[in-house]
Scaffold this motif. Structure first.
Motif, PDB file in Angstrom:
ATOM      1  N   LEU A  77      38.699  36.284  43.340  1.00  0.00           N
ATOM      2  CA  LEU A  77      38.561  37.670  43.209  1.00  0.00           C
ATOM      3  C   LEU A  77      39.698  38.498  43.211  1.00  0.00           C
ATOM      4  O   LEU A  77      39.991  39.579  42.528  1.00  0.00           O
ATOM      5  N   THR A  78      40.241  38.130  44.610  1.00  0.00           N
ATOM      6  CA  THR A  78      41.448  39.055  44.886  1.00  0.00           C
ATOM      7  C   THR A  78      42.657  38.768  43.933  1.00  0.00           C
ATOM      8  O   THR A  78      43.253  39.780  43.419  1.00  0.00           O
ATOM      9  N   LYS A  79      42.486  37.752  43.156  1.00  0.00           N
ATOM     10  CA  LYS A  79      43.873  37.416  42.201  1.00  0.00           C
ATOM     11  C   LYS A  79      43.255  37.968  40.810  1.00  0.00           C
ATOM     12  O   LYS A  79      44.002  37.838  39.993  1.00  0.00           O
ATOM     13  N   GLY A  80      42.287  38.282  40.748  1.00  0.00           N
ATOM     14  CA  GLY A  80      41.685  38.980  39.602  1.00  0.00           C
ATOM     15  C   GLY A  80      41.123  38.025  38.692  1.00  0.00           C
ATOM     16  O   GLY A  80      40.692  38.495  37.352  1.00  0.00           O
ATOM     17  N   ASN A  81      40.735  37.002  39.136  1.00  0.00           N
ATOM     18  CA  ASN A  81      40.082  35.875  38.437  1.00  0.00           C
ATOM     19  C   ASN A  81      38.522  35.982  38.387  1.00  0.00           C
ATOM     20  O   ASN A  81      37.890  36.636  39.257  1.00  0.00           O
ATOM     21  N   GLN A  82      37.865  35.543  37.271  1.00  0.00           N
ATOM     22  CA  GLN A  82      36.415  35.550  37.455  1.00  0.00           C
ATOM     23  C   GLN A  82      36.162  33.902  37.883  1.00  0.00           C
ATOM     24  O   GLN A  82      37.067  33.114  37.836  1.00  0.00           O
ATOM     25  N   VAL A  83      35.009  33.676  38.513  1.00  0.00           N
ATOM     26  CA  VAL A  83      34.663  32.324  39.113  1.00  0.00           C
ATOM     27  C   VAL A  83      33.540  31.812  38.327  1.00  0.00           C
ATOM     28  O   VAL A  83      32.437  32.489  37.938  1.00  0.00           O
ATOM     29  N   VAL A  84      33.515  30.468  38.000  1.00  0.00           N
ATOM     30  CA  VAL A  84      32.259  29.854  37.480  1.00  0.00           C
ATOM     31  C   VAL A  84      31.964  28.496  38.333  1.00  0.00           C
ATOM     32  O   VAL A  84      32.914  27.718  38.735  1.00  0.00           O
ATOM     33  N   GLY A  85      30.957  28.486  39.166  1.00  0.00           N
ATOM     34  CA  GLY A  85      30.605  27.609  40.026  1.00  0.00           C
ATOM     35  C   GLY A  85      29.581  26.646  39.592  1.00  0.00           C
ATOM     36  O   GLY A  85      28.518  27.250  39.128  1.00  0.00           O
ATOM     37  N   ILE A  86      29.822  25.467  39.728  1.00  0.00           N
ATOM     38  CA  ILE A  86      28.852  24.563  39.212  1.00  0.00           C
ATOM     39  C   ILE A  86      28.774  23.471  40.322  1.00  0.00           C
ATOM     40  O   ILE A  86      29.628  22.823  40.528  1.00  0.00           O
TER      41      ILE A  86
END
Length: 281
Positions: A77-86
């Motif tokens: 999130l700090t990098k400005g990315n979204q996360v998809v967790g599976i």
């Protein structure tokens, strides 16, 4: 905006494979009496199976805790990315729920979590396909739609080679285990609705492998399969056997070969072999 895929170590893809694909993972742990090991980090598969062979009591396993997910999610999130967790089935481990807690702690809408309702190389095949979708430049909505479709159609079968782990884990009496050994019974498990069930009890490995291949045939009667995965728990010979049977029966675009690691191997036992694919109906 970049999308980062995060899974857990029970996907049983090796760290170098995950790194090459650009997938991050959170490791579970396995605890022998004398020491705790981090799955895929500080214990190799041959070391694990060698140690398990020597112990009278099964090792125990532990889930990823919320703090570990908090750190992983925060970095992205700090990098400005979204996360998809599976992650592996919430009915088999608290790992998915730990990820949910971490998301709630962060209060960020850029974290998207999927309960795979499966485990091991079936989870591995799902994350490979999802990462391909991410790499194609798809939107977050398209990625989540595909993830849910893959979860809904994922099918895993695994043939256990030994009943020792079921006996050591208290799931099978010594007498029943002995009878099973005398009859050369090979339980075949499947993951259904997030839980592990016994799908068949085969008399011998050959019949067990044939039964699993027959289940694949039920979904691909035309003999053509784009992609599937096979796996083994320190049993490369049996992996070669099921691969040969599949190639004799089907035209397959890609076969992923996976080694079952310490967390899943604790329960499946050494010698297990299996196949995973996506159901067509």
């Amino acid at each position: 905006m970049k999308i980062t895929l995060i899974t857990d170590s029970t996907c049983d893809l090796q760290p170098d494979k995950l790194a090459t694909l650009g997938i991050q993972f959170a490791p579970l742990k396995v605890l022998f009496k004398e020491k705790e090991y981090i799955d895929k980090i500080d214990i190799t598969n041959p070391e694990f199976y060698g140690m398990m062979r020597q112990t009278k009591e099964l090792p125990t396993t532990s889930q990823v805790n919320p703090g570990e997910f908090y750190e992983l999610f925060s970095q992205e999130l700090t990098k400005g990315n979204q996360v998809v967790g599976i992650f592996l089935s919430s009915d088999l481990s608290g790992t998915y729920n730990s990820a949910v807690v971490a998301k709630e702690m962060l209060g960020n809408e850029g974290i998207h979590l999927i309960d795979s309702r499966t485990v091991s190389f079936a989870l591995g095949l799902i994350v490979i396909k999802v990462q391909e979708k991410i790499d194609s430049g798809a939107s977050i909505e398209e990625i989540l739609t595909l993830s849910r479709e893959l979860v809904a159609h994922s099918q895993l079968y695994g043939m256990l080679d030994t009943l020792d782990n079921l006996k050591k884990g208290g799931r099978l009496s010594s007498g029943t285990a002995m009878i099973g050994k005398m009859l050369n019974l090979k339980p075949i498990i499947e993951v259904q609705n997030g839980l592990v069930n016994v799908a068949e009890k085969a008399r011998g490995s050959r019949k067990g492998l044939a039964w699993m291949v027959e289940q694949v045939t039920n979904h691909y009667p035309d003999g053509k399969i784009d992609e599937l995965a096979i796996a083994h728990a320190n049993n490369a010979d049996k992996l070669a056997d099921i691969k040969q049977l599949l190639l004799e029966r089907f035209e397959i675009g890609k076969i992923h070969e996976v080694e079952i690691g310490s967390v899943v191997g604790t329960h499946a036992g050494e010698g297990a072999v299996g196949v995973t694919f996506f159901r067509t109906k």
